[in-house]
Scaffold this motif. Sequence first.
Motif: not given
Lengths: 388, 388, 388, 388
Positions: A275-276, A281-284, A296-299, C289-294
Motif C-alpha cells: 500500500e502506497w 510518499p516515503n512510506s510503503l 517500509l521507509r525510504a532509506g 536497528l536495521h529492519e523496517p518497523n512492524q
Amino acid sequence: MQKIRMGMVGGGQGAFIGAVHRMAANLDGQIELVCGAFSSTAERSKQSGRALFLDDSRCYSSYQEMFEVESKLPADKRMQLVAIVTPNHLHFPVAKMAIEHGFHVMSDKPATFTLEEALALEEILNAHDVLYGLTHTYTGYPMVKEAKALINAGKIGKVRKIVVEYPQGWLAEAPDQSNKQAIWRLDPKQAGISCCMGDIGVHAANLAEYVSSLEIIELCADLVATVENRELDDDGTVLLKFNNGARGVLMASQISVGEENNLKIRVYGETGGLEWSQQEPNSLILKDLHEPNQILRAGIGQQSELATANMRTPAGHPEGYLEAFANIYRNFAQQIRAFEEKQTPDEIAQDVPGIKEAVRGMAFIENVVAASQSNEKWHTFSIAPTNK
Amino acid sequence: MQKIRMGMVGGGQGAFIGAVHRMAANLDGQIELVCGAFSSTAERSKQSGRALFLDDSRCYSSYQEMFEVESKLPADKRMQLVAIVTPNHLHFPVAKMAIEHGFHVMSDKPATFTLEEALALEEILNAHDVLYGLTHTYTGYPMVKEAKALINAGKIGKVRKIVVEYPQGWLAEAPDQSNKQAIWRLDPKQAGISCCMGDIGVHAANLAEYVSSLEIIELCADLVATVENRELDDDGTVLLKFNNGARGVLMASQISVGEENNLKIRVYGETGGLEWSQQEPNSLILKDLHEPNQILRAGIGQQSELATANMRTPAGHPEGYLEAFANIYRNFAQQIRAFEEKQTPDEIAQDVPGIKEAVRGMAFIENVVAASQSNEKWHTFSIAPTNK
Amino acid sequence: MQKIRMGMVGGGQGAFIGAVHRMAANLDGQIELVCGAFSSTAERSKQSGRALFLDDSRCYSSYQEMFEVESKLPADKRMQLVAIVTPNHLHFPVAKMAIEHGFHVMSDKPATFTLEEALALEEILNAHDVLYGLTHTYTGYPMVKEAKALINAGKIGKVRKIVVEYPQGWLAEAPDQSNKQAIWRLDPKQAGISCCMGDIGVHAANLAEYVSSLEIIELCADLVATVENRELDDDGTVLLKFNNGARGVLMASQISVGEENNLKIRVYGETGGLEWSQQEPNSLILKDLHEPNQILRAGIGQQSELATANMRTPAGHPEGYLEAFANIYRNFAQQIRAFEEKQTPDEIAQDVPGIKEAVRGMAFIENVVAASQSNEKWHTFSIAPTNK
Amino acid sequence: MQKIRMGMVGGGQGAFIGAVHRMAANLDGQIELVCGAFSSTAERSKQSGRALFLDDSRCYSSYQEMFEVESKLPADKRMQLVAIVTPNHLHFPVAKMAIEHGFHVMSDKPATFTLEEALALEEILNAHDVLYGLTHTYTGYPMVKEAKALINAGKIGKVRKIVVEYPQGWLAEAPDQSNKQAIWRLDPKQAGISCCMGDIGVHAANLAEYVSSLEIIELCADLVATVENRELDDDGTVLLKFNNGARGVLMASQISVGEENNLKIRVYGETGGLEWSQQEPNSLILKDLHEPNQILRAGIGQQSELATANMRTPAGHPEGYLEAFANIYRNFAQQIRAFEEKQTPDEIAQDVPGIKEAVRGMAFIENVVAASQSNEKWHTFSIAPTNK
C-alpha cells in the motif's frame, strides 16, 4: 562534459506546470535551460525568458521558430532536449516537429489529444533516432519503484487485486472564470473527451500498470458529470481485469470535497500486499498473510537498486513531488548521455515513461469513455482508436 | 424494576459470536442471561450453561423445548428476549418460533438464509406484537451515528458519492478444515449464495444506507472466487446508484492479504465530506470545500444526541467493537421497556437495526449476486426474491 | 459455581468512575453486583441501587453499615469483594475496614491519600488473608502486556531509555464550579499534595515500571501550576533514572490544549524499540536497528499468553478502555476463585496491580513533589514517607 | 539580470551535505555554482568540479586560493556567495576569510566550533558589509513558518509549554570505522564538546525559539553517553524555561532505535496548540480548547504570507527536506539581490537564520553541557563563553 541543454515550449510567466518542469530539471544540476518559446508573442516570451536569466536571442516567439533556429546552431550550443508544457492540444504538433528536427522530447501528460495522435507519434518516433519521455510523475517516487521491484521479485506472490484511487475535491463547485486550470480541463475543445479520467484517471491507470507490471485488458466504467451543466466527467469508477487474471478497481474523482491529491494504490497478491499513498510518499506498507505488517521507509534496510538510485536524502529526510518529477528528468538525462555515447542506458536510465505509456494512456482514456457509454458490462481494452 | 431476562439459542462453548452477544448484553447491566439452548445435546447445553452460572433447569437441549417451557414460566421469571446466534440457516426457523411464542428477538446477521425467508419473517412480525432487532454492529458506533446526524442536518450538503470498503485477508488461503468459521462461510449449503457479500458486503451496504439515509436502487457487480476451487465469492466490487442520484462504490474482500477488518466509509456531499474507519472508530474526519479538515473525536465539542447517548466514556478513553455491539443491546432493552410500559420508545431506543434492515440486507445479497451474473451493466435493486 | 458477589462504596447516580467499575465488572459475566453504599444518605443510596436493580435491603447508608451487615449474611449470599470508588481521602479507611471484615478489595487509584496510609494499608494486608487490587487501568490493555512480554523475552535488548507522556488539556482553563471532577482534583484537601502528578503522572510512572519491569530510583522534577491561582501542579516533567541504569522522561500535563487522554510510552533498548499509545491501543510499534518497523496488532501473528489471554475479539475488532478495565476485574475474579479454592492463581490472574503498586504509586507522588521543590538536580526515590 | 554566482568550500565527491546544498541552491534556478575548493588536493578538487560541469580553472586546491583568486576576477564573473560545507572545525576560519574578502556566506550548521568563535564571527560581520546565512533547515518548512505566523497572530494565546523532541536511532550501536558521519561526530576533536546536542539538539532548540519567537533563559539538563566507551553524549533531555515564563522540554537522542529523523514540536498556549512533525512536514495540527482539532495542510485555506511564499506546489503535492533547504537558499538569494540593489529585503527574504541564530546555537550547546555537569537543578542560559 557539459550539462544537457534544454529548451521549453510553453511555461511562460504565471503558468504552473512549466515552473514544475524547470525545478525538476534544475534539481540535480544535470540540465541547463538554454532557450524557450514560452509564449505566443515575442515580447512575452522574452519577458519570461529574462526572469529565467536567458538571453533575449534564445527566447522565441513560436516553437516553429525555435526548432528552426536552434537546429542550425553549433552542436555544442544548440538545445538537445525540448520540454513540452503547452495545453494538451499542442502536445502532438510540437512533439512531431521537435522529433523531425532531431530534438529529444520530454512531454507533459497526456501525451496527445487523441489516441490517433499518440499512434501517429509512435510511428514518427520509429522513423527518427531521438528519445521521448513522458512525465507520469507518480511513478518517479522511490517507494513506488520499490513496490514494483518487490512485486517483480515475487514478494507478494501472483497479483490478484489492485485498488487504485485518485480523489481530489477542487472541481466540486463550478469554478470561477478566473480559474484557468479548471476552465480548460472542463472544456471538450481543450481537454478532449474526458476531464477526470483524462487528467487524473490516466495517472492512476499508469500507476497500476507500472507497479504491477500488468496490463489492463477489460474494463467496466461509470463516469459521471456530477456538477450541473458539465459536458465532461468529473468523477468515475472503473472495474478492471488485468492480463494475468487479476481484478482491479480504479476510482478517480474531482468532486470529493476535502481531498487534495490523494492518489493511493493497494496491490494484493497471493502471499502479501502493498500500500502506497502519494501524500505520504516515503512510506510503503508491506502486508503479510500471517506476520505483522511492516512500514517500509525510504532509506531503511535493504532496498532495490531501482528505488535507492532514485533517492537523494537519508531516511527521515522526506522527499516529495518535485523529487519524483526530478527523477524522470535525471534518468532521462542519463538516457540522453548514453544515446550520445552510443551506449545502452542502464536499467535506471531506461526507467522513464515513454511512447508505450503515451499510447496506453491515450487508449485508456478512449476505452474508459467508451466503456462508460456502453450498456454492456465489460468492454475490451483496445489500442485501435475508437473515433476512427 | 428488573433486568431484562434473555435466553440464547446457540453460542455454546467455543462458539465465538455467542460470547460477543453475551458481553454486549452484559456491559450495561440492563440484561440478564437466564436460559439457553446452547447446543444440540442436552449435556453440552448444560455444560455451557454452567460456565455461565446458569441453573441446569434453564439449559435446554433444543430451542423448541426452550420456547415451550419458558413460555409457561411465570411472567416475572420467564425469558423476555432471545438472542439467536446459530448458523445462518437456523436464523429463520428459530426467529419464527420465538415470535410465535411471544418472545422478542435479537438476531445475529444475516437475518435469514434467503430473501424469501426475510420477507416471510416480516409478515410474521406484522402479525405478532413482539420486537425484532438485528446486530448490524457497525452502525452501533457513536461516530457512525454522528456522521448520520451531520448528514441529516445538512452539514455536507446533498450527498453525491459514497465509497464504502470492507477488506479482510483471512480467506486469502484455502483454510484448514479446523477453521470452522471459514469452512461454513465458503459452503453454499450453510452460507447461502454468497460468501464475501453475504458475510461482510452486506454490512458495508447497511452502513452506507444508514449513514446517508439513502437507498441503493441500481447496482453493477463483479464478484469473484479468487482462490482455487471455491464455489462462492471471496471478493467483489459493486458500483451503486442511490435514490437521490448519488453514485457509490462498495468493495468487499476476504483475500486482501494483511487487512484485518478494515471497514471504512467516505461520503462526499456538495459542500463537505465525512470519513470513518472501523479500526479507529473514535474519530470522524469532517472535510470542507475551503477550510482545513477537522478530526471530530468522540466526546469533543458539541455532538448530536444520537451520538452522545451511545458513548460511555469521556474523550480519549477509546470505545470499541463491544461497546458498539452493546449499544444495540442497550437501545433494544430500552425499546422493550417502552413496549412493556406501552410507551413510544425515544429516538435513541428506536435506533436499532430491525426487520427493514433484515429485508434490505437479504435483498442486497441476492441482487448483488444477480448483478454479477448479468452481462448488462446495471441491475435494478429489487426486493422481490430472485430465486422464486 | 456462582458469580463473584461484589459490593460498591461510592458510585451513586451521576458519579462517573463508579459506572466505569460496574461496566468493567459486568462485561465478562463473572461478577455480580449485589449491594452498595452508593451515597451518604440511605435514601439516595437506595435510589442509586434501584437503578441498578438491587433490592433496597442491600443498599446501605454507609460503608460501615454495609461491612457490618454483609459480614453476617450467609456465606453463599454475602458480598465477597468490595469496589471502592469514593473520593481519594476515603480510600484508606474504607479499604481498611473492608479488609478487617474479610472482604477482598478492588480500589480505584490512587490507593490512598498519602504514602503513609499506603504503607499502613500494606501492613494491614500482611495481617489479613484477603486480596487487594488497584485499578491502574492502562496496564490492562493487551498490547501493553505484549510490550511487557516482549521486553521480558529480550526482544529489544537491555532497556536504555523510556519516554512516557500523558498530556491532557481539560484543565487549561479555570474550571466552572459545576465541574466537580476538576474542582476536587485542584483542591489540596481532597486531592492531596499534587493534582497532575497524583491524577495522571502516577499512571504514567506505573505504566513505565510495568512495561519495563524496572524501578525508578532517582528523579529530577519541574512541576508547575500554570493557570493562575492554582495551589497544585497542573503540568510537570520528570527526568528519571531506573535501577538498571536506563534513563527516562515522564511528562504529564493537564493544560495541553486539545489533548484528550493521550498517554503514550516509548521504550528503547539496545536492539529494538516499542511504542504504544492509549488512544490507538490495539497497535504496538516494534522498532528495529536495521529492519523496517512492524506494526504489531492485537490478534495478529504469534503473541504472548499474557496479551492474548486479555483479548476478547479477533483482530480488527477494536477493544478499548472498558475492556482494559474489565481485564483487571476478570483477572482479579480469577484470583479470588483460586484463593477460595486454596490454589495458586496462574500468571494471568496474578497480573493485577496490587499493594506493591499502591505503595510505589503513593511514593512516586510524594517523591516527585519533593524533587520539584528541591534545588538539587537529583532526588533519590524513597518509600519512606516524606511528610513524617 | 544574472543568477547569483556561488562557490563552495568542501563537498567533494562522496560528501553528503555538499550535494544537499547544491540541490537546494539549484532548485529554483536563482543560483549558479561557478567555482569550488571541494577537496584539499588540487586534483581531487578538479575531479569533483568536472562532475559538476565546472571548468578546471575554477576548481581550487584550497579555500584560501579560491578567495584570493576569485576576489580578483571581474565583478560580473566572480563568485558572490560561498557555501561552507566543511567539517565543523573549519567553519569559522573559512567564514572569516570569506567575509574579509567580501563574499557573502551560507554556512552549514553548527556555525562554529565554539561559542567563542561564534562571538568572534559576529564581531567580524559587524565590521564588514556582507551577508551571513546558516542552514537551520527545519525552519525552512512552510508549515513551520505557518506555526510561527499563527503564534505571532495570537491564534493559540500566550505560549505556556513547548515540547520539542528529536529522536534518531543511527548511533544506537558502536559504528564501523567506515561510517565517517558517525566517527567524526563522536570525536571531541572534530565535533566539539557535544555529539547529540551539537548535532541535533541545537536544531531542536532553534526550532523551538523560531516557532515561538521566545528565548530560552534557564535549563536543566541530563546528557548521557549511552553506548560504551563514548566520550560524548548520544542522548539527552533538557528542561527549559522561556523568557515569557513558559516551560519546555527538549529531548534529543541518537540511540532511539528505529527512529529516523523524527523531529517534532508541540506548542501549547492559553487557548490553542500546534503540533508539527518533520517526517510529515506538509501537515500542521491546530488544537483548540473546545472545538475539534484541525489538520492544516500546506496550500489549503487562508495561510500566512510567510508560509505561502515558501511553497512551490499546490496542496497534496508534498514538499520535503530539499524544498525546505532550498527556501533558505532562495530567500538568501533575494537578500543578496536586495543588498546589491541597496534595498531593504522584504520579510520573506529576511527570514533566513543568521548570525543571531549562530551565536544562540553555540551558546545552547555550551550551556546545555554545563547544565548537565552541574548538580544544581537550574542553569542560567548565558551567551558568555563558558570555556573562557
